[in-house]
Design a protein around this motif. Structure first.
Motif, PDB file in Angstrom:
ATOM      1  N   SER A  82       6.826  14.804  88.598  1.00  0.00           N
ATOM      2  CA  SER A  82       8.237  15.128  88.478  1.00  0.00           C
ATOM      3  C   SER A  82       8.432  16.498  87.838  1.00  0.00           C
ATOM      4  O   SER A  82       7.562  17.013  87.149  1.00  0.00           O
ATOM      5  N   LEU A  83       9.597  17.059  88.126  1.00  0.00           N
ATOM      6  CA  LEU A  83      10.025  18.325  87.540  1.00  0.00           C
ATOM      7  C   LEU A  83      11.256  18.029  86.711  1.00  0.00           C
ATOM      8  O   LEU A  83      12.236  17.472  87.225  1.00  0.00           O
ATOM      9  N   ILE A  84      11.197  18.368  85.436  1.00  0.00           N
ATOM     10  CA  ILE A  84      12.325  18.154  84.546  1.00  0.00           C
ATOM     11  C   ILE A  84      12.901  19.517  84.214  1.00  0.00           C
ATOM     12  O   ILE A  84      12.202  20.385  83.688  1.00  0.00           O
ATOM     13  N   ILE A  85      14.168  19.709  84.527  1.00  0.00           N
ATOM     14  CA  ILE A  85      14.856  20.966  84.266  1.00  0.00           C
ATOM     15  C   ILE A  85      15.712  20.767  83.025  1.00  0.00           C
ATOM     16  O   ILE A  85      16.543  19.850  82.975  1.00  0.00           O
ATOM     17  N   THR A  86      15.486  21.619  82.015  1.00  0.00           N
ATOM     18  CA  THR A  86      16.260  21.526  80.778  1.00  0.00           C
ATOM     19  C   THR A  86      16.853  22.891  80.453  1.00  0.00           C
ATOM     20  O   THR A  86      16.512  23.894  81.074  1.00  0.00           O
TER      21      THR A  86
END
Length: 90
Positions: free
Chosen positions: A55-59
């Protein structure tokens, strides 16, 4: 509350913008271009062994490649929200 992304990484849920399934993102041309751009800008942190990213988590503070599936991260997020709701007294 904080969300555990894998490894030793915790981020505030308030700072999470999106959690993307990496396989789906890679198969989408605009998402693939986005991934290339953030890798080019070195604004991505891999907290997974190479090839095991799910997964890619964008913060608001950066982007993370995690070995934990987007579904599991969603469940963790919802679990945290439920715990907060249970501790509130109205």
């Amino acid at each position: 509350m904080f969300l555990h992304l894998g490894g030793d990484i915790l981020v505030s849920q308030k700072k999470v913008i999106a959690i993307l399934n990496l396989e789906t993102a890679i198969n989408n041309i605009s998402s693939e271009n986005f991934l290339k751009q953030i890798r080019k800008n070195e604004n991505i942190y891999s907290i997974s062994e190479s090839g095991k990213e799910k997964s890619l988590i964008i913060t608001t503070e950066g982007n993370y490649l995690s070995p934990i599936s987007s579904t599991t991260l969603l469940k963790r997020s919802l679990s945290i929200e439920e715990q907060v709701d249970e501790t509130r007294t109205d």
